[in-house]
Design an enzyme around this catalytic site. Sequence first.
Site, PDB file in Angstrom:
ATOM      1  N   ALA A  30       0.919  -1.175   0.000  1.00 55.29           N
ATOM      2  CA  ALA A  30       0.065   0.028  -0.018  1.00 55.29           C
ATOM      3  C   ALA A  30       1.037   1.269   0.101  1.00 55.29           C
ATOM      4  O   ALA A  30       1.999   1.192   0.271  1.00 55.29           O
ATOM      5  CB  ALA A  30      -0.883  -0.091   1.129  1.00 55.29           C
TER       6      ALA A  30
ATOM      7  N   GLY B 177      -0.105  -5.552   0.265  1.00 56.88           N
ATOM      8  CA  GLY B 177      -1.106  -5.720  -0.698  1.00 56.88           C
ATOM      9  C   GLY B 177      -0.771  -6.222  -1.894  1.00 56.88           C
ATOM     10  O   GLY B 177      -1.524  -6.885  -2.777  1.00 56.88           O
TER      11      GLY B 177
ATOM     12  N   GLU C 221      -1.011  -9.944  -1.412  1.00 60.84           N
ATOM     13  CA  GLU C 221      -2.422 -10.191  -1.309  1.00 60.84           C
ATOM     14  C   GLU C 221      -3.043 -10.144  -2.663  1.00 60.84           C
ATOM     15  O   GLU C 221      -3.959 -10.890  -2.984  1.00 60.84           O
ATOM     16  CB  GLU C 221      -3.132  -9.209  -0.303  1.00 60.84           C
ATOM     17  CG  GLU C 221      -2.865  -9.202   1.138  1.00 60.84           C
ATOM     18  CD  GLU C 221      -3.238  -8.157   1.901  1.00 60.84           C
ATOM     19  OE1 GLU C 221      -4.145  -8.286   2.801  1.00 60.84           O
ATOM     20  OE2 GLU C 221      -2.786  -6.853   1.651  1.00 60.84           O
TER      21      GLU C 221
ATOM     22  N   GLU D  76       2.679  -6.002   7.304  1.00 61.24           N
ATOM     23  CA  GLU D  76       1.922  -5.143   7.940  1.00 61.24           C
ATOM     24  C   GLU D  76       2.137  -5.099   9.580  1.00 61.24           C
ATOM     25  O   GLU D  76       1.761  -4.007  10.255  1.00 61.24           O
ATOM     26  CB  GLU D  76       0.191  -5.269   7.946  1.00 61.24           C
ATOM     27  CG  GLU D  76      -0.093  -5.226   6.434  1.00 61.24           C
ATOM     28  CD  GLU D  76       0.251  -6.331   5.378  1.00 61.24           C
ATOM     29  OE1 GLU D  76      -0.280  -6.376   4.072  1.00 61.24           O
ATOM     30  OE2 GLU D  76       1.004  -7.367   5.776  1.00 61.24           O
TER      31      GLU D  76
END
Length: 255
Positions: free
Chosen positions: A61, A106, A109, A129
Site C-alpha cells: 500500500a 497488498g 495479497e 503489516e
Amino acid sequence: MTVSLEVAEGVGTLRLDRPPMNALDIATQDRLKELAEEATRREDVRAVVVYGGEKVFAAGADIKEMQEMDHTAMVLRARALQDSFTAVARIPKPVVAAVTGYALGGGCELALCADFRIAGENAKLGQPEILLGLIPGAGGTQRLARLVGPSKAKDLIFTGRMVKAEEAREIGLVDRVVPADEVYTQAHAWAARLAQGPALALRAAKESIDTGLEADLDTGLAIERNWFAGLFATEDRERGMRSFVAEGPGKAKFL
C-alpha cells in the site's frame, strides 16, 4: 493510468504501472477493480495475467497515504479496499500472477487472488503489516491461510518476514519459480493455453473449487453436481465429446 488492461491471444494482461514500486494507493485500487470487472465482462478475454513489470510486482500500500487516515477514514475505506482485490479473485476465468521482485503487503495479497502464481528467482513475498502495528487488510489473513495453511500463514503474518522465491514455492505460496526474465512469457503462455479451452467449463471448475472451499462437503458436492449437469447444455460439451469419439482425447477446438 496506474493500471491498464491489454488483450492479446485471448489473454488480458492487468498491468500495474505506478513507478517505482507499484504502491497500491486508493486510485490504483479503484482502477484495479474497474479493470478486473471489465476483464470479467469482455468475451475476448478468456484468461488473465496480473503483472507489475520486470522489476517489481507491487511493494504494498501507499504508506504515506495511509498515514494520513484515521480510524473513521479507514472504516469508510476498508470495504472498498477489499472489494478491489475480490474483483480480481472473482474473475470467472483462469488468472495467473506473474511475480517479479517485491510482492509485499497488498502486493502479496493481490498475488493471492490469482489461481496460479509464477515467480521470478528474484521474487520476495511477504505480509509485513505487523511491522506497522497492523494486520493485512486486503484479504491476507484469509487467502494466505487458505493457501498455505494456518501455521505457515501465522509465521509470515506474525513476524512480517519476507520469503524468497524458493521458500515461497516450498510452502505453496507460489507454484513455479523461473528466471526473472521469463516470468511474463511463461505466465502469458500458461494463460494463453487455457484461453483455448472451454470457457464455461473453466468457469464452472473455478467456481466449484472456490465456492466449495467455503462450504461443507455436501454443499460443495451440490455445487459441483449442478455445474456438471448444466454443462451438458453447452456447445462446448457437444464439441468436446464429439471430438473425443472421432479423434481421441485432447483434439477438440473450443473457439
